[in-house]
Design a protein around this motif. Structure first.
Motif, PDB file in Angstrom:
ATOM      1  N   ARG A 111       2.614 -14.811  -0.489  1.00 59.75           N
ATOM      2  CA  ARG A 111       1.864 -13.565  -0.547  1.00 59.75           C
ATOM      3  C   ARG A 111       2.526 -12.613  -1.544  1.00 59.75           C
ATOM      4  O   ARG A 111       3.739 -12.426  -1.531  1.00 59.75           O
ATOM      5  CB  ARG A 111       1.803 -12.903   0.830  1.00 59.75           C
ATOM      6  CG  ARG A 111       0.969 -11.625   0.871  1.00 59.75           C
ATOM      7  CD  ARG A 111       1.016 -10.995   2.258  1.00 59.75           C
ATOM      8  NE  ARG A 111       0.196  -9.804   2.339  1.00 59.75           N
ATOM      9  CZ  ARG A 111       0.560  -8.590   1.944  1.00 59.75           C
ATOM     10  NH1 ARG A 111       1.786  -8.424   1.432  1.00 59.75           N
ATOM     11  NH2 ARG A 111      -0.250  -7.550   2.047  1.00 59.75           N
ATOM     12  N   GLY A 161      -1.266  -6.759  -0.991  1.00 60.44           N
ATOM     13  CA  GLY A 161      -2.620  -6.538  -0.531  1.00 60.44           C
ATOM     14  C   GLY A 161      -3.183  -5.275  -1.159  1.00 60.44           C
ATOM     15  O   GLY A 161      -2.450  -4.390  -1.595  1.00 60.44           O
ATOM     16  N   TYR A 162      -4.509  -5.185  -1.217  1.00 60.37           N
ATOM     17  CA  TYR A 162      -5.171  -4.003  -1.760  1.00 60.37           C
ATOM     18  C   TYR A 162      -6.583  -3.931  -1.190  1.00 60.37           C
ATOM     19  O   TYR A 162      -7.059  -4.870  -0.551  1.00 60.37           O
ATOM     20  CB  TYR A 162      -5.200  -4.040  -3.283  1.00 60.37           C
ATOM     21  CG  TYR A 162      -6.079  -5.132  -3.868  1.00 60.37           C
ATOM     22  CD1 TYR A 162      -7.395  -4.871  -4.240  1.00 60.37           C
ATOM     23  CD2 TYR A 162      -5.589  -6.432  -4.056  1.00 60.37           C
ATOM     24  CE1 TYR A 162      -8.198  -5.862  -4.778  1.00 60.37           C
ATOM     25  CE2 TYR A 162      -6.381  -7.421  -4.591  1.00 60.37           C
ATOM     26  CZ  TYR A 162      -7.686  -7.134  -4.954  1.00 60.37           C
ATOM     27  OH  TYR A 162      -8.475  -8.115  -5.472  1.00 60.37           O
ATOM     28  N   ARG A 163      -7.257  -2.824  -1.422  1.00 62.28           N
ATOM     29  CA  ARG A 163      -8.627  -2.631  -0.962  1.00 62.28           C
ATOM     30  C   ARG A 163      -9.528  -2.266  -2.143  1.00 62.28           C
ATOM     31  O   ARG A 163      -9.147  -1.452  -2.981  1.00 62.28           O
ATOM     32  CB  ARG A 163      -8.706  -1.512   0.088  1.00 62.28           C
ATOM     33  CG  ARG A 163      -7.935  -1.799   1.366  1.00 62.28           C
ATOM     34  CD  ARG A 163      -8.022  -0.614   2.328  1.00 62.28           C
ATOM     35  NE  ARG A 163      -7.123  -0.789   3.450  1.00 62.28           N
ATOM     36  CZ  ARG A 163      -7.451  -1.420   4.583  1.00 62.28           C
ATOM     37  NH1 ARG A 163      -8.694  -1.901   4.727  1.00 62.28           N
ATOM     38  NH2 ARG A 163      -6.571  -1.544   5.559  1.00 62.28           N
ATOM     39  N   HIS A 164     -10.705  -2.865  -2.180  1.00 59.62           N
ATOM     40  CA  HIS A 164     -11.709  -2.445  -3.142  1.00 59.62           C
ATOM     41  C   HIS A 164     -12.204  -1.047  -2.772  1.00 59.62           C
ATOM     42  O   HIS A 164     -11.990  -0.568  -1.664  1.00 59.62           O
ATOM     43  CB  HIS A 164     -12.878  -3.427  -3.153  1.00 59.62           C
ATOM     44  CG  HIS A 164     -12.549  -4.723  -3.802  1.00 59.62           C
ATOM     45  ND1 HIS A 164     -13.496  -5.603  -4.245  1.00 59.62           N
ATOM     46  CD2 HIS A 164     -11.356  -5.312  -4.102  1.00 59.62           C
ATOM     47  CE1 HIS A 164     -12.927  -6.667  -4.783  1.00 59.62           C
ATOM     48  NE2 HIS A 164     -11.626  -6.515  -4.709  1.00 59.62           N
ATOM     49  N   PRO A 192     -12.841   2.872   4.524  1.00 59.09           N
ATOM     50  CA  PRO A 192     -12.226   1.914   3.590  1.00 59.09           C
ATOM     51  C   PRO A 192     -12.783   0.505   3.740  1.00 59.09           C
ATOM     52  O   PRO A 192     -13.207   0.094   4.827  1.00 59.09           O
ATOM     53  CB  PRO A 192     -10.746   1.958   3.966  1.00 59.09           C
ATOM     54  CG  PRO A 192     -10.746   2.365   5.411  1.00 59.09           C
ATOM     55  CD  PRO A 192     -11.904   3.316   5.568  1.00 59.09           C
ATOM     56  N   PRO A 200     -12.290  -3.711   3.589  1.00 56.16           N
ATOM     57  CA  PRO A 200     -11.229  -4.573   4.145  1.00 56.16           C
ATOM     58  C   PRO A 200     -10.130  -4.846   3.119  1.00 56.16           C
ATOM     59  O   PRO A 200     -10.365  -4.844   1.909  1.00 56.16           O
ATOM     60  CB  PRO A 200     -11.968  -5.865   4.506  1.00 56.16           C
ATOM     61  CG  PRO A 200     -13.406  -5.487   4.584  1.00 56.16           C
ATOM     62  CD  PRO A 200     -13.607  -4.373   3.603  1.00 56.16           C
ATOM     63  N   GLU A 201      -8.932  -5.088   3.626  1.00 58.06           N
ATOM     64  CA  GLU A 201      -7.814  -5.418   2.738  1.00 58.06           C
ATOM     65  C   GLU A 201      -7.990  -6.801   2.143  1.00 58.06           C
ATOM     66  O   GLU A 201      -8.381  -7.746   2.825  1.00 58.06           O
ATOM     67  CB  GLU A 201      -6.483  -5.345   3.490  1.00 58.06           C
ATOM     68  CG  GLU A 201      -5.283  -5.535   2.565  1.00 58.06           C
ATOM     69  CD  GLU A 201      -3.954  -5.458   3.279  1.00 58.06           C
ATOM     70  OE1 GLU A 201      -3.152  -4.580   2.928  1.00 58.06           O
ATOM     71  OE2 GLU A 201      -3.720  -6.276   4.186  1.00 58.06           O
ATOM     72  N   GLN A 202      -7.707  -6.912   0.863  1.00 55.81           N
ATOM     73  CA  GLN A 202      -7.703  -8.188   0.158  1.00 55.81           C
ATOM     74  C   GLN A 202      -6.258  -8.646  -0.006  1.00 55.81           C
ATOM     75  O   GLN A 202      -5.376  -7.838  -0.298  1.00 55.81           O
ATOM     76  CB  GLN A 202      -8.351  -8.038  -1.218  1.00 55.81           C
ATOM     77  CG  GLN A 202      -9.767  -7.530  -1.203  1.00 55.81           C
ATOM     78  CD  GLN A 202     -10.766  -8.616  -0.886  1.00 55.81           C
ATOM     79  OE1 GLN A 202     -10.461  -9.808  -0.999  1.00 55.81           O
ATOM     80  NE2 GLN A 202     -11.949  -8.223  -0.478  1.00 55.81           N
ATOM     81  N   GLN A 203      -6.015  -9.938   0.180  1.00 56.05           N
ATOM     82  CA  GLN A 203      -4.678 -10.504   0.038  1.00 56.05           C
ATOM     83  C   GLN A 203      -4.584 -11.293  -1.268  1.00 56.05           C
ATOM     84  O   GLN A 203      -5.488 -12.043  -1.617  1.00 56.05           O
ATOM     85  CB  GLN A 203      -4.359 -11.437   1.208  1.00 56.05           C
ATOM     86  CG  GLN A 203      -4.414 -10.769   2.572  1.00 56.05           C
ATOM     87  CD  GLN A 203      -3.231  -9.856   2.807  1.00 56.05           C
ATOM     88  OE1 GLN A 203      -2.158 -10.067   2.258  1.00 56.05           O
ATOM     89  NE2 GLN A 203      -3.427  -8.845   3.645  1.00 56.05           N
ATOM     90  N   LEU A 252      -2.738  -0.374  -7.241  1.00 53.55           N
ATOM     91  CA  LEU A 252      -3.614  -0.776  -6.142  1.00 53.55           C
ATOM     92  C   LEU A 252      -3.645   0.305  -5.081  1.00 53.55           C
ATOM     93  O   LEU A 252      -2.714   1.061  -4.933  1.00 53.55           O
ATOM     94  CB  LEU A 252      -3.128  -2.088  -5.532  1.00 53.55           C
ATOM     95  CG  LEU A 252      -3.076  -3.282  -6.489  1.00 53.55           C
ATOM     96  CD1 LEU A 252      -2.459  -4.478  -5.796  1.00 53.55           C
ATOM     97  CD2 LEU A 252      -4.468  -3.641  -6.964  1.00 53.55           C
TER      98      LEU A 252
END
Length: 292
Positions: free
Chosen positions: A154, A157-160, A255, A257-260, A292
């Motif tokens: 990993r 992580g980030y969010r659109h 927000p 969802p978080e992207q990994q 991010l």
């Protein structure tokens, strides 16, 4: 056991096919194929399953590669260390990236400045590649990882985010709720023409009024900047325009969802010194490069 043949076998696995292995070793393909078959006869096991699409490891081949690969890699690293403490990494690194992942371009530039003797081959695609068949050393993946034959590290992580141009907001106003998005023209990312486009915003899910669907985030950014649509963008594509005020964030209290982000490499392939160096470099530098 013929150790030269074992080293040839390891090279074939790392290259992903007999023909690629022959090119890497500088051997005629028939010669390499014969040496691998001789090794299989000597061990009385099948190491590779051959097909028109390439080669795959058998269970016995996987076990041999796991042990032999580590031993050969250790010997090569010992040789490098003995030859010179200042020995520089040399070779080719084959990577897979998703389209429009711009922060990684800068990271790769810095990586090659640090290791100028490493040649990069970057394969950009939206599809899930088969790392062995496609000859990829490390793939960057966004999203959940569910592949038992891969090792996943990993990265972060980030969010659109939802964004719109100032002109569109001045014309239609700011959406006061998720439901209010229905009155806005939207552009959405989609993996296929028939795939449903949904936005998960906080505790709510909405099917936006899409006037455009595409699997190209750069296209979405272009239409959002033109003032045509509300669009979902990765933050690293939206941030420059947000800073200048050309784009405005929408519904920040809902927000996505978080992207990994993960870096993947085959679990049966002992990572080379180049691969390990690349993985460590990415972990060390990505947070300072990716907004991010």
């Amino acid at each position: 056991m013929d150790l030269n043949a074992v080293q040839m076998f390891v090279s074939v696995v790392q290259a992903g096919s007999l023909s690629a292995g022959a090119a890497r070793l500088g051997l005629p393909l028939p010669t390499l194929s014969r040496r691998i078959r001789d090794l299989e006869r000597q061990l009385n096991v099948q190491l590779l399953e051959r097909s028109v699409r390439g080669t795959r490891l058998t269970d016995a081949g996987t076990r041999l590669y796991e042990h032999a690969g580590r031993g050969i890699e250790a010997l090569l690293e010992a040789e490098q260390a003995v030859v010179s403490d200042q020995a520089r990494l040399k070779g080719r690194l084959r990577l897979s990236l998703p389209p429009a992942f711009e922060p990684w371009w800068e990271l790769l530039s810095l990586f090659q400045q640090r290791y100028p003797d490493i040649q990069l081959h970057v394969f950009t695609t939206e599809r899930r590649v088969d790392l062995v068949e496609d000859g990829i050393d490390v793939a960057l993946r966004v999203g959940a990882i569910a592949h038992e034959s891969m090792v996943a590290r990993r990265v972060l992580g980030y969010r659109h985010m939802l964004v719109a141009a100032r002109a569109l907001v001045e014309r239609l106003g700011l959406p006061e709720s998720v439901e209010a998005l229905h009155r806005f023209p939207c552009a959405t990312w989609s993996s296929g023409a028939n795939a449903a486009s949904l936005w998960h915003l906080g505790e709510e899910t909405i099917a936006p009024r899409s006037v455009l669907t595409t699997n190209d985030y750069a296209h979405l950014r272009n239409r959002a900047l033109a003032g045509d649509v509300v669009a979902e963008l990765p933050p690293f594509l939206a941030t420059p325009a947000l800073r200048t005020g050309d784009l405005i964030p929408l519904l920040p209290d809902s927000p996505m969802p978080e992207q990994q982000i993960h870096l993947l490499y085959p679990s049966h392939r002992h990572p080379s010194a180049i691969v390990r160096t690349y993985l460590d470099f990415c972990i060390q530098h990505v947070r300072s490069l990716v907004t991010l």
